[in-house]
Motif scaffolding. Structure first.
Motif, PDB file in Angstrom:
ATOM      1  N   HIS A 226       0.735  -1.224  -0.100  1.00 56.66           N
ATOM      2  CA  HIS A 226       0.096  -0.108  -0.130  1.00 56.66           C
ATOM      3  C   HIS A 226       0.791   1.282  -0.040  1.00 56.66           C
ATOM      4  CE1 HIS A 226      -3.637  -2.299   0.383  1.00 56.66           C
ATOM      5  NE2 HIS A 226      -3.037  -2.912   1.693  1.00 56.66           N
ATOM      6  N   ALA A 227       1.989   1.266   0.439  1.00 55.96           N
ATOM      7  CA  ALA A 227       3.036   2.086   0.342  1.00 55.96           C
ATOM      8  C   ALA A 227       3.398   2.367  -1.049  1.00 55.96           C
ATOM      9  CB  ALA A 227       4.182   2.307   1.322  1.00 55.96           C
ATOM     10  N   GLY A 228       3.326   1.485  -1.678  1.00 56.04           N
ATOM     11  CA  GLY A 228       3.922   1.922  -3.260  1.00 56.04           C
ATOM     12  C   GLY A 228       5.214   1.159  -3.405  1.00 56.04           C
ATOM     13  N   LYS A 229       6.172   1.549  -4.353  1.00 53.66           N
ATOM     14  CA  LYS A 229       7.470   0.999  -4.484  1.00 53.66           C
ATOM     15  C   LYS A 229       8.625   1.978  -4.197  1.00 53.66           C
ATOM     16  CE  LYS A 229       6.331  -2.391  -8.317  1.00 53.66           C
ATOM     17  NZ  LYS A 229       6.713  -2.696  -9.457  1.00 53.66           N
ATOM     18  N   PHE A 230       9.474   1.360  -3.747  1.00 52.20           N
ATOM     19  CA  PHE A 230      10.829   2.151  -3.224  1.00 52.20           C
ATOM     20  C   PHE A 230      11.956   1.546  -4.326  1.00 52.20           C
ATOM     21  CE2 PHE A 230       8.289   2.498   0.295  1.00 52.20           C
ATOM     22  CZ  PHE A 230       8.364   3.992   0.741  1.00 52.20           C
ATOM     23  N   ASP A 231      12.922   2.385  -4.782  1.00 53.19           N
ATOM     24  CA  ASP A 231      14.129   2.049  -5.331  1.00 53.19           C
ATOM     25  C   ASP A 231      15.194   2.753  -4.846  1.00 53.19           C
ATOM     26  OD1 ASP A 231      14.936   4.440  -7.492  1.00 53.19           O
ATOM     27  OD2 ASP A 231      13.030   4.219  -7.100  1.00 53.19           O
ATOM     28  N   PHE A 232      16.336   2.194  -5.057  1.00 55.22           N
ATOM     29  CA  PHE A 232      17.721   2.845  -4.529  1.00 55.22           C
ATOM     30  C   PHE A 232      18.740   2.166  -5.315  1.00 55.22           C
ATOM     31  CE2 PHE A 232      17.504  -1.004  -1.532  1.00 55.22           C
ATOM     32  CZ  PHE A 232      18.826  -1.315  -1.618  1.00 55.22           C
ATOM     33  N   LEU A 233      19.803   3.033  -5.589  1.00 59.52           N
ATOM     34  CA  LEU A 233      21.100   2.442  -6.278  1.00 59.52           C
ATOM     35  C   LEU A 233      22.573   3.267  -5.744  1.00 59.52           C
ATOM     36  CD1 LEU A 233      22.385   4.747  -8.481  1.00 59.52           C
ATOM     37  CD2 LEU A 233      19.999   4.359  -9.423  1.00 59.52           C
ATOM     38  N   VAL A 257      17.821   7.463  -3.959  1.00 57.58           N
ATOM     39  CA  VAL A 257      16.674   6.822  -3.478  1.00 57.58           C
ATOM     40  C   VAL A 257      15.608   7.271  -4.134  1.00 57.58           C
ATOM     41  CG1 VAL A 257      17.727   6.083  -1.418  1.00 57.58           C
ATOM     42  CG2 VAL A 257      16.617   8.440  -1.659  1.00 57.58           C
ATOM     43  N   GLY A 258      14.415   6.498  -4.490  1.00 54.31           N
ATOM     44  CA  GLY A 258      13.221   6.983  -5.057  1.00 54.31           C
ATOM     45  C   GLY A 258      12.111   6.118  -4.429  1.00 54.31           C
ATOM     46  N   TRP A 259      10.882   6.891  -4.710  1.00 57.82           N
ATOM     47  CA  TRP A 259       9.541   6.438  -4.085  1.00 57.82           C
ATOM     48  C   TRP A 259       8.462   6.662  -5.278  1.00 57.82           C
ATOM     49  CZ3 TRP A 259       5.662   9.552  -0.914  1.00 57.82           C
ATOM     50  CH2 TRP A 259       4.868   8.775  -0.584  1.00 57.82           C
ATOM     51  N   GLN A 260       7.663   5.495  -5.559  1.00 59.95           N
ATOM     52  CA  GLN A 260       6.714   5.684  -6.668  1.00 59.95           C
ATOM     53  C   GLN A 260       5.452   5.329  -5.550  1.00 59.95           C
ATOM     54  OE1 GLN A 260       6.049   2.878  -9.755  1.00 59.95           O
ATOM     55  NE2 GLN A 260       6.859   4.533 -11.096  1.00 59.95           N
ATOM     56  N   PRO A 261       4.742   6.382  -5.032  1.00 59.71           N
ATOM     57  CA  PRO A 261       3.616   5.961  -4.256  1.00 59.71           C
ATOM     58  C   PRO A 261       2.542   5.190  -4.974  1.00 59.71           C
ATOM     59  CG  PRO A 261       4.126   8.160  -4.193  1.00 59.71           C
ATOM     60  CD  PRO A 261       4.809   7.646  -5.227  1.00 59.71           C
ATOM     61  N   ALA A 262       1.608   4.463  -4.314  1.00 68.17           N
ATOM     62  CA  ALA A 262       0.527   3.668  -4.967  1.00 68.17           C
ATOM     63  C   ALA A 262      -0.646   4.551  -5.206  1.00 68.17           C
ATOM     64  CB  ALA A 262       0.112   2.555  -4.013  1.00 68.17           C
ATOM     65  N   VAL A 263      -0.340   5.510  -6.226  1.00 66.06           N
ATOM     66  CA  VAL A 263      -1.350   6.572  -6.476  1.00 66.06           C
ATOM     67  C   VAL A 263      -1.876   6.376  -8.052  1.00 66.06           C
ATOM     68  CG1 VAL A 263      -2.044   8.876  -6.837  1.00 66.06           C
ATOM     69  CG2 VAL A 263      -0.596   8.102  -4.934  1.00 66.06           C
TER      70      VAL A 263
END
Length: 422
Positions: A226-233, A257-263
């Motif tokens: 429910h929080a979406g997807k997170f990425d890091f590199l 770091v990145g965040w793609q909310p579940a929207v």
């Protein structure tokens, strides 16, 4: 820019041949002044690279290769083709694939994609897949082009590259690890190298540039429901070898770091990171400490491309939005400083003609503050074969730029680009 190609996909091999016809017209003859200001934007750069001619056109062989596949787990490509480091394996996860393509690939070897002519390579590529592992080896000589319209000749430069890439399945997503090495040899010993030594010292140094770059990167996407997807590199390299008469000791690092909310609406994707490329602290010693970015595409990571990773610190954020299926919006902000105030402010993306080094440098005057940058772009897919891009960027020049351009240290960059595929 007109590119027309013909090719064939067969069971055991593919082949492809492509001609390119670039035209660069109406270049300004007054967009270059004496140093340190130099070339005033792309108009001046195109003008100087094409023998101070305002109207230029050429036609040449852009690509011509044969790709032998199904050689057991291996395949071999031979001829003239484009190459991009970091894209040896495309992840299955769409978000991870986007991270690799937009934040890892192109950093050291690329086609200089935003210029009118671009670059290709004459050489060979060997790839071997073994389960989740991939081994890729690439050896080639770069072509001329990029800013000059004649992209047919080879340059007297060799590139050797090898990479091991492993695809990793995680409990909540996917990851990718790459370990690589890159050799670069510039045999053009009469070319004046771009570094922070005095001009007479550089002129007397006709030794080759022979560099070895060793590095690794790791990228991962985590599905947080429910929080979406997170990425890091993380991406990092160490660079050694010889810079003419000097020893090369340099490095570079990127963390993000990145965040793609579940929207569902707008599909926002936010990310923030830090990029560092070392600079040289002493022009009078026996060591060259400036990270050399080899044969890159600056605009992949500097959309207003008045800087690159050389002697640079970049704190940045990115916002991607998808308001409609055919429309993508992107905005970036950058806070830029020189990594070492004793070194130059560097521009460029690598060699593109026999007579010039490929990178230029402007004096820092012992300051570090370079600029703050904000930009926004819109990409719209009008039909399956027609797309358009609108871009605007603004740079607020800081002390380094203000000392060179005291009347107005700020800069703006805007363009409209349309592509037809038929």
């Amino acid at each position: 820019l007109l590119r027309i190609g013909i090719g064939q996909t067969r069971e055991k091999f593919d082949w492809f041949a492509e001609m390119e016809q670039p035209s660069i017209l109406g270049l300004p003859s007054d967009a270059e002044v004496a140093g340190p200001a130099g070339q005033l934007g792309l108009g001046g750069s195109y003008y100087v690279a094409n023998n101070n001619e305002s109207n230029n056109a050429s036609i040449f062989l852009k690509q011509a290769f044969v790709d032998f596949k199904h050689l057991g787990p291996a395949r071999v490509k031979l001829g003239r083709f484009e190459y991009f480091d970091g894209m040896e394996v495309k992840p299955k996860d769409p978000m991870l694939a986007a991270v690799v393509q937009s934040r890892i690939a192109h950093r050291l070897i690329s086609n200089f994609g935003f210029t009118a002519v671009q670059r290709t390579f004459d050489g060979g590529q060997f790839s071997l897949n073994s389960g989740k592992n991939n081994f890729t080896f690439f050896s080639a000589r770069p072509t001329a082009g990029i800013l000059q319209t004649d992209g047919m000749p080879e340059l007297d430069i060799e590139v050797y590259y090898g990479a091991f890439t492993r695809s990793i399945s995680t409990p909540h997503g996917e990851a990718q690890l790459r370990v690589f090495g890159l050799g670069y040899v510039d045999d053009r010993t009469t070319i004046l190298k771009t570094d922070n030594r005095p001009v007479p010292v550089r002129t007397a140094d006709q030794g080759k540039v022979q560099l070895a770059t060793y590095g690794a990167n790791y990228a991962q996407v985590v599905n947080a429901n429910h929080a979406g997807k997170f990425d890091f590199l993380v991406w990092g390299v160490y660079q050694g070898g010889s810079w003419g008469a000097l020893n090369q000791r340099a490095g570079a690092f990127v963390g993000e770091v990145g965040w793609q909310p579940a929207v569902k609406h707008l599909k926002p994707w936010l990310s923030a990171g830090f990029s560092y490329g070392s600079g040289d602290g002493n022009p009078n010693d026996s060591t060259h400490g400036t990270f050399f970015q080899v044969l890159t595409t600056p605009r992949q990571y500097a959309r207003f491309p008045f800087y690159n990773m050389m002697n640079n610190e970049d704190f940045y954020f990115t916002l991607n939005l998808k308001p409609a299926s055919k429309l993508a919006l992107r905005s970036e902000g950058h806070a830029l400083r020189l990594a070492n105030s004793a070194d130059f402010w560097y521009l460029g993306g690598g060699a593109f003609q026999p007579k010039t080094f490929g990178y230029t440098g402007r004096p820092s005057n012992d300051f570090s503050g370079l600029a703050n940058v904000w930009d926004i772009s819109a990409d719209y897919q009008i039909t399956r074969s027609i797309s358009t891009t609108l871009y605007y960027g603004h740079a607020w020049g800081k002390t380094v730029i203000a000392k060179i351009y005291p009347k107005d240290p700020n800069g703006q960059f805007a363009y409209l680009e349309t592509n037809f595929h038929f």
